[in-house]
Design an enzyme around this catalytic site. Structure first.
Site, short mmCIF file in Angstrom:
data_model
loop_
_atom_site.label_atom_id
_atom_site.label_comp_id
_atom_site.label_asym_id
_atom_site.label_seq_id
_atom_site.Cartn_x
_atom_site.Cartn_y
_atom_site.Cartn_z
N CYS A 33 0.20 -1.43 0.18
CA CYS A 33 0.12 -0.07 -0.27
C CYS A 33 1.04 0.93 0.55
O CYS A 33 2.10 1.16 0.76
CB CYS A 33 -1.34 0.46 1.30
N TYR B 4 -5.44 -13.27 -4.07
CA TYR B 4 -5.23 -12.97 -2.83
C TYR B 4 -5.83 -13.23 -2.21
O TYR B 4 -7.52 -13.11 -2.30
CB TYR B 4 -5.08 -11.26 -2.86
N HIS C 222 -3.09 -12.49 4.94
CA HIS C 222 -3.74 -11.20 5.82
C HIS C 222 -4.77 -11.22 6.61
O HIS C 222 -5.53 -10.26 6.83
CB HIS C 222 -2.76 -9.70 4.79
N ASP D 180 3.12 -10.67 9.43
CA ASP D 180 3.83 -9.91 7.99
C ASP D 180 4.74 -8.72 7.86
O ASP D 180 5.96 -9.20 8.31
CB ASP D 180 2.79 -9.79 7.21
#
Ligand code: ADP
Ligand code: SF4
Length: 687
Positions: free
Chosen positions: A31, A171, A174, A267
């Site tokens: 991001c 994806y 997360h 992460d």
């Protein structure tokens, strides 16, 4: 310098399905607070990384549909064809440097609040969003919703190909993606063929991979990002359990596995909580289960660690987000053998705060990040100087060192004077605190660079006075003398001095006192009205030295701002485990020598707690006395040929280390720009 042959392996080309990466450096999705709102800034930032040698450059998460609207966060967007041109800017910027462009297609499921689109969130089962306190729920998807979702995903993949992407991600990472919510038994309570057994819960992810391959697989590689461990023990996916089984079930289906741990805070752990390569134990198994290339992350900045990961069969690609942010030219520098030019990530996660505050990404180590398009700043090059100015920089903290580095790079004659025997100012002092050792890289990178410059003179142990500055003979004086912590308790919660702090001055310590080696007396109250890292780090240090420590904060949690660096949970947990007493929602209003009086932020009810000393961390004052002294002597300055005196960094306005580095960099690039009454950067205006 030629490349060290030990690192040759990092520059081998690797095939990923129908495309080939020119080396093993893979900028994984991250991001950046620019996304769909600032596509030119975004494209330029990714383009610089491609120029810096990354073989693959990825987007951040890219929303595929209005039911996956993560507003107010600013991510990528590919809702329909009108989003293609913005993403094309990026693929063109990446392809210009012979790199592959990857896109992370995302449906955030129950994590999408849809605050902008006002669509209803979707999930495997009826669920309240665990990551948000929005008073809404996600509704359980019907079979028809699953069909719709697969079609949206397929359409997004087709659009991604039209936008020029070479790698398309499915994806499931997360804990913030719909396919992962289907994998998680705690969120998937379905009784149809998409719920129950792991086979069933994997079904949607399998279908998405197959759909994507069928749609674009002949031209684009299809990657899967999967969190193989959620660090939640039996409640979550675990590497020795379902994490491994999922990879086994789908082993040869995607063209690439991008594996990590979940959630994002796990992460992207900061250096305070994890070392380089810390994910190895979790992801090592993946290569033994698939023949497809595997990428993983671990804040890799050392080429030896990278080579070791590959030689030991842990990873095929060196995945990186933060190391590529701190130094977009990391691969190029390894390739050309310029290892001591690498600007290593310090693991502070200040970059993450851009995403959390919905503003363009910024980095402590790399002040050009996010400024590539709007200011035209490049991380490696800077326009040569245009005049005969000479500079005296006073103070060699992050501000002064960065300022000297860039002025030196521009070819100016620079003298930098530091009062202390050690370079680095607060970076050096704070790096001595528990868990912050990597922060010394702020100093070390800059000192290394300055030592190579013949036009920069470095003076240590030189406390400069106003008179000496005038006599020195430089045409421009730059004051980077930093700031000091206030002793009077004035900050956010107290607009006026705390009663009694003055009278008990020998028992009221500031962070500067502790960093200078002064000792406190137990029991200690740490009054943290700063809300960033320092209050917790100092409490940790004091507690580890055996003191009885109570931390008092007006906020509703400890180190409240560190939510933005993904650390808050880990910090509060560590302090609790260490036995530090935590007092929230209270401000210190009085000190009576052996106890502090606290006031509840809600009721104003007062209570006391014993304190033989207080550490007050509230706000700072600039060390701008030299500036004030020079300002009142304009004649003396002009007689000495001094055309400007500037206070920058903490000496102008105390802030973060990132702000200090930025201030030093900015002065060095912009001091000779004409002063204009216009916005000093390009903006992306809505059409
Ligand atoms: P910043 O974050 O803005 O770089 P720091 O506090 O980290 O600020 O660094 C400021 C540095 O300036 C410190 O290392 C301090 O020793 C030095 N300094 C302060 N006053 C003087 C002075 N009069 N002469 C030389 N160095 C000074
Ligand atoms: Fe690394 Fe900190 Fe820069 Fe993020 S902000 S890339 S963690 S140095």
């Amino acid at each position: 310098m030629p490349r060290d042959s030990r690192y040759d392996i990092l520059f081998e080309p690797i095939k990923i399905g129908p495309v080939t990466a020119k080396n093993r450096f893979f900028q994984v999705p991250h991001c950046n607070g620019m996304g769909h709102a600032r596509p030119q800034s975004h494209a330029a930032m990714r383009g610089v990384k491609a120029e810096g040698g990354w073989a693959v450059v990825s987007t951040e998460e890219v929303e595929i549909h209005p039911t996956s609207d993560v507003a107010p966060f600013i991510e990528g967007r590919l809702w329909d064809d009108r989003d293609i041109p913005a993403l094309e800017l990026m693929t063109e910027a990446v392809h210009r440097h012979d790199a592959l462009a990857a896109i992370e297609l995302v449906h955030a499921g129950m994590n999408a609040n849809n605050a902008y689109s006002r669509e209803i969130s979707i999930a495997p089962s009826h669920t309240a969003n665990p990551a948000s306190y929005m008073p809404v729920q996600a509704r359980a998807m019907r079979k028809s919703d699953i069909r719709d979702f697969r079609r949206w995903h397929r359409n997004a993949a087709l659009r991604a190909r039209r936008a020029g992407f070479d790698i398309v991600y499915v994806y499931a990472g997360h804990g913030i993606s719909l396919p992962m919510h289907f994998l998680q038994s705690r969120h998937n309570h379905r009784t149809d063929e998409y719920g129950g057994s792991l086979d069933n819960r994997v079904r949607l992810l399998r279908e998405l991979i197959e759909d994507t391959k069928e749609a674009v697989g002949s031209d684009c590689a299809v990657a899967v990002r999967l969190a193989v461990d959620e660090l939640l023990c039996a409640e979550g996916i675990q590497r020795d359990g379902e994490g491994r089984e999922i990879v086994e079930m789908l082993a040869e289906l995607p063209d690439l596995w991008d594996v990590n741990v979940s959630d994002w805070a796990n992460d992207s752990k900061t250096s305070r909580f994890a070392q380089e390569g810390f994910q190895e134990d979790f992801v090592r198994f993946v290569k033994s289960v698939t023949t497809k290339p595997v990428v993983g992350v671990g804040r890799f900045t050392s080429p030896d660690t990278m080579v070791s990961q590959i030689r030991r069969g842990v990873l095929d690609f060196i995945g990186a987000a933060r190391p590529s942010i701190a130094d977009p030219f990391l691969p190029r520098k390894i390739e050309t053998g310029d290892l001591d030019d690498i600007r290593e990530c310090i693991g502070c996660n200040f970059c993450v705060s851009g995403d959390y505050t919905m503003s363009p990404i910024r980095c402590t180590q790399n002040p050009t990040l996010g400024e590539e398009w709007r200011k035209g700043w490049h991380p490696e090059t800077v326009p040569p100087g245009s005049g005969s100015d000479t500079f005296l920089i006073v103070g060699a903290g992050p501000t002064g060192l960065e300022c000297a580095r860039i002025l030196g790079q521009r070819g100016y004659s620079v003298h930098i004077a530091e009062a202390r025997e050690q370079w680095g100012g607060r970076a050096t002092r704070e790096a001595a605190l528990p868990g912050l050792a990597s922060w010394i890289r702020v100093r070390d990178y800059r000192i290394n660079q300055l030592r190579k410059m013949r036009n920069v003179e470095m003076l240590r142990g030189s406390r400069v006075t106003a008179g000496e500055m005038i006599e020195f003979g430089a045409t421009r004086v730059v004051l980077a003398t930093g700031a000091r912590w206030r002793r009077d308790g004035v900050g956010r919660a107290n607009a006026v001095p705390v009663q009694g702090f003055d009278a008990a001055a020998d028992r009221v310590l500031t962070p500067d006192d502790l960093l200078d080696g002064l000792t406190a007396r137990s029991p200690i109250v740490v009054f943290d009205d700063d809300h960033y890292y320092l209050g917790s780090v100092l409490s940790e240090k004091l507690r580890a030295s055996g003191y009885d420590v109570t931390i008092v904060t007006p906020a509703d949690r400890i180190a409240a701002w560190t939510v933005n660096t993904l650390e808050q949970h880990a910090i509060q947990r560590r302090l609790l485990e260490l036995g530090v007493r935590l007092v929230m929602n209270q401000r210190v209003v009085k000190y009576e020598g052996d106890e502090v009086v606290m006031e509840c932020m809600y009721t104003t009810r007062r209570s006391t707690t014993p304190a033989s000393s207080v550490v007050t961390i509230t706000s700072r004052l600039p060390n701008d006395e030299l500036y004030e002294a020079l300002e009142v002597q304009p004649e003396a300055l002009s007689a000495a040929g001094i055309v400007s005196v500037s206070a920058i960094g903490d000496c102008l306005a105390p802030g973060t280390i990132a702000a200090a580095v930025y201030a030093g960099h900015r002065y060095a690039r912009e001091f000779d720009l004409p002063e204009i009454d216009q916005v000093g950067f390009r903006r992306e205006m809505p059409q």
